[in-house]
Motif scaffolding. Structure first.
Motif, PDB file in Angstrom:
ATOM      1  N   THR A   1       0.805  -1.220   0.000  1.00 44.61           N
ATOM      2  CA  THR A   1       0.000   0.000   0.000  1.00 44.61           C
ATOM      3  C   THR A   1       0.835   1.266   0.000  1.00 44.61           C
ATOM      4  N   GLY A   2       0.305   2.264  -0.684  1.00 42.69           N
ATOM      5  CA  GLY A   2       0.782   3.621  -0.520  1.00 42.69           C
ATOM      6  C   GLY A   2       0.123   4.176   0.735  1.00 42.69           C
ATOM      7  N   LEU A   3       0.405   5.430   1.040  1.00 45.55           N
ATOM      8  CA  LEU A   3      -0.169   6.050   2.230  1.00 45.55           C
ATOM      9  C   LEU A   3      -1.180   7.123   1.842  1.00 45.55           C
TER      10      LEU A   3
ATOM     11  N   TYR B   1       3.278  13.415   3.982  1.00 46.35           N
ATOM     12  CA  TYR B   1       3.473  12.406   5.023  1.00 46.35           C
ATOM     13  C   TYR B   1       3.067  12.935   6.384  1.00 46.35           C
ATOM     14  N   ASP B   2       2.274  12.148   7.070  1.00 49.08           N
ATOM     15  CA  ASP B   2       1.844  12.423   8.443  1.00 49.08           C
ATOM     16  C   ASP B   2       2.081  11.128   9.205  1.00 49.08           C
ATOM     17  N   ASP B   3       3.028  11.147  10.152  1.00 51.34           N
ATOM     18  CA  ASP B   3       3.393   9.897  10.816  1.00 51.34           C
ATOM     19  C   ASP B   3       2.221   9.240  11.526  1.00 51.34           C
ATOM     20  N   ARG B   4       1.377  10.021  12.160  1.00 52.76           N
ATOM     21  CA  ARG B   4       0.217   9.450  12.860  1.00 52.76           C
ATOM     22  C   ARG B   4      -0.750   8.812  11.865  1.00 52.76           C
ATOM     23  N   ALA B   5      -1.044   9.508  10.775  1.00 58.32           N
ATOM     24  CA  ALA B   5      -1.962   8.967   9.761  1.00 58.32           C
ATOM     25  C   ALA B   5      -1.380   7.714   9.118  1.00 58.32           C
ATOM     26  N   ALA B   6      -0.073   7.681   8.901  1.00 59.64           N
ATOM     27  CA  ALA B   6       0.563   6.506   8.304  1.00 59.64           C
ATOM     28  C   ALA B   6       0.420   5.292   9.215  1.00 59.64           C
ATOM     29  N   VAL B   7       0.685   5.475  10.497  1.00 59.46           N
ATOM     30  CA  VAL B   7       0.572   4.371  11.449  1.00 59.46           C
ATOM     31  C   VAL B   7      -0.874   3.910  11.550  1.00 59.46           C
ATOM     32  N   LEU B   8      -1.818   4.838  11.602  1.00 60.53           N
ATOM     33  CA  LEU B   8      -3.241   4.463  11.671  1.00 60.53           C
ATOM     34  C   LEU B   8      -3.679   3.710  10.417  1.00 60.53           C
ATOM     35  N   TRP B   9      -3.196   4.131   9.251  1.00 60.29           N
ATOM     36  CA  TRP B   9      -3.544   3.457   7.994  1.00 60.29           C
ATOM     37  C   TRP B   9      -3.035   2.008   7.998  1.00 60.29           C
ATOM     38  N   VAL B  10      -1.779   1.828   8.368  1.00 62.53           N
ATOM     39  CA  VAL B  10      -1.212   0.478   8.377  1.00 62.53           C
ATOM     40  C   VAL B  10      -1.922  -0.375   9.422  1.00 62.53           C
ATOM     41  N   ARG B  11      -2.209   0.180  10.571  1.00 58.50           N
ATOM     42  CA  ARG B  11      -2.947  -0.558  11.603  1.00 58.50           C
ATOM     43  C   ARG B  11      -4.316  -0.986  11.071  1.00 58.50           C
ATOM     44  N   ARG B  12      -5.002  -0.072  10.387  1.00 59.81           N
ATOM     45  CA  ARG B  12      -6.319  -0.386   9.807  1.00 59.81           C
ATOM     46  C   ARG B  12      -6.211  -1.528   8.795  1.00 59.81           C
ATOM     47  N   MET B  13      -5.205  -1.474   7.939  1.00 56.75           N
ATOM     48  CA  MET B  13      -5.026  -2.513   6.933  1.00 56.75           C
ATOM     49  C   MET B  13      -4.716  -3.861   7.583  1.00 56.75           C
ATOM     50  N   ARG B  14      -3.872  -3.857   8.587  1.00 58.57           N
ATOM     51  CA  ARG B  14      -3.527  -5.117   9.265  1.00 58.57           C
ATOM     52  C   ARG B  14      -4.731  -5.713   9.971  1.00 58.57           C
ATOM     53  N   ARG B  15      -5.512  -4.873  10.623  1.00 62.57           N
ATOM     54  CA  ARG B  15      -6.702  -5.382  11.324  1.00 62.57           C
ATOM     55  C   ARG B  15      -7.749  -5.904  10.344  1.00 62.57           C
ATOM     56  N   ARG B  16      -7.965  -5.182   9.263  1.00 61.97           N
ATOM     57  CA  ARG B  16      -8.989  -5.574   8.298  1.00 61.97           C
ATOM     58  C   ARG B  16      -8.623  -6.867   7.569  1.00 61.97           C
ATOM     59  N   TYR B  17      -7.353  -6.988   7.161  1.00 61.46           N
ATOM     60  CA  TYR B  17      -6.950  -8.121   6.323  1.00 61.46           C
ATOM     61  C   TYR B  17      -6.123  -9.177   7.063  1.00 61.46           C
ATOM     62  N   ARG B  18      -5.729  -8.898   8.295  1.00 61.95           N
ATOM     63  CA  ARG B  18      -4.998  -9.859   9.121  1.00 61.95           C
ATOM     64  C   ARG B  18      -3.803 -10.474   8.389  1.00 61.95           C
ATOM     65  N   THR B  19      -3.026  -9.617   7.782  1.00 61.07           N
ATOM     66  CA  THR B  19      -1.846 -10.066   7.031  1.00 61.07           C
ATOM     67  C   THR B  19      -0.793  -8.961   7.039  1.00 61.07           C
ATOM     68  N   PRO B  20       0.459  -9.290   6.787  1.00 59.88           N
ATOM     69  CA  PRO B  20       1.509  -8.267   6.758  1.00 59.88           C
ATOM     70  C   PRO B  20       1.266  -7.204   5.682  1.00 59.88           C
TER      71      PRO B  20
ATOM     72  N   PRO C   1      10.422   4.713  13.326  1.00 58.36           N
ATOM     73  CA  PRO C   1      10.188   3.610  14.261  1.00 58.36           C
ATOM     74  C   PRO C   1       8.717   3.254  14.454  1.00 58.36           C
ATOM     75  N   GLN C   2       7.834   4.225  14.452  1.00 60.22           N
ATOM     76  CA  GLN C   2       6.416   3.923  14.638  1.00 60.22           C
ATOM     77  C   GLN C   2       5.865   3.132  13.460  1.00 60.22           C
ATOM     78  N   LEU C   3       6.203   3.552  12.262  1.00 64.61           N
ATOM     79  CA  LEU C   3       5.717   2.848  11.092  1.00 64.61           C
ATOM     80  C   LEU C   3       6.362   1.472  10.978  1.00 64.61           C
ATOM     81  N   ALA C   4       7.650   1.386  11.281  1.00 65.46           N
ATOM     82  CA  ALA C   4       8.358   0.105  11.216  1.00 65.46           C
ATOM     83  C   ALA C   4       7.756  -0.911  12.179  1.00 65.46           C
ATOM     84  N   ALA C   5       7.204  -0.424  13.284  1.00 59.90           N
ATOM     85  CA  ALA C   5       6.575  -1.333  14.245  1.00 59.90           C
ATOM     86  C   ALA C   5       5.283  -1.936  13.703  1.00 59.90           C
ATOM     87  N   MET C   6       4.634  -1.256  12.773  1.00 62.06           N
ATOM     88  CA  MET C   6       3.361  -1.728  12.227  1.00 62.06           C
ATOM     89  C   MET C   6       3.518  -2.419  10.880  1.00 62.06           C
ATOM     90  N   ALA C   7       4.466  -1.990  10.072  1.00 64.89           N
ATOM     91  CA  ALA C   7       4.613  -2.504   8.708  1.00 64.89           C
ATOM     92  C   ALA C   7       5.571  -3.691   8.674  1.00 64.89           C
TER      93      ALA C   7
END
Length: 127
Positions: free
Chosen positions: A60-62, A67-86, A99-105
């Motif tokens: 995914t793109g963002l 770039y907004d670090d909070r929005a990026a982390v929330l987007w990746v979190r949403r994608m992981r929760r919805r699709y349950r995959t990396p 570091p915040q994005l790396a923790a989620m992606a």
């Protein structure tokens, strides 16, 4: 600094990938490259999230024009929760050391995307 940081583990041979990006040309290019490598690919704009079809990986793109670090982390979190995959994030707007994005992606790949680099990251996650 490298252009990729792998943060997550491996998957079990699934070959289906969902691609999300706001740019239609980017979606087409990623789909072509991944399909040529033997993956089943479905691509969507960022505002069109299909139901979970069991895809093994998200690329995914963002959201947003900048770039907004909070929005990026929330987007990746949403994608992981919805699709349950990396989730692999592709962006021109951030450092793969964020570091915040790396923790989620599962991985962060800087654009413009090097096809060999992206293929290697995908292969490493879909073994």
């Amino acid at each position: 600094m490298t252009d990729v940081e792998i943060v997550d583990g491996h998957l079990n041979g699934h070959r289906s990938i969902l691609v999300f990006d706001r740019d239609a040309d980017t979606r087409r290019a990623l789909t072509a490259v991944l399909a040529e490598a033997g993956y089943t690919v479905n691509a969507y704009p960022l505002d069109e999230l299909p139901v979970d079809d069991g895809a093994a990986l998200i690329i995914t793109g963002l959201p947003g024009p900048s770039y907004d670090d909070r929005a990026a982390v929330l987007w990746v979190r949403r994608m992981r929760r919805r699709y349950r995959t990396p989730v692999i994030v592709i962006s021109t707007q951030l450092s793969p050391q964020d570091p915040q994005l790396a923790a989620m992606a599962a991985a962060v790949v800087l654009a413009p995307v090097d096809v060999g680099t992206l293929s290697g990251v995908v292969r490493s996650l879909l073994v």
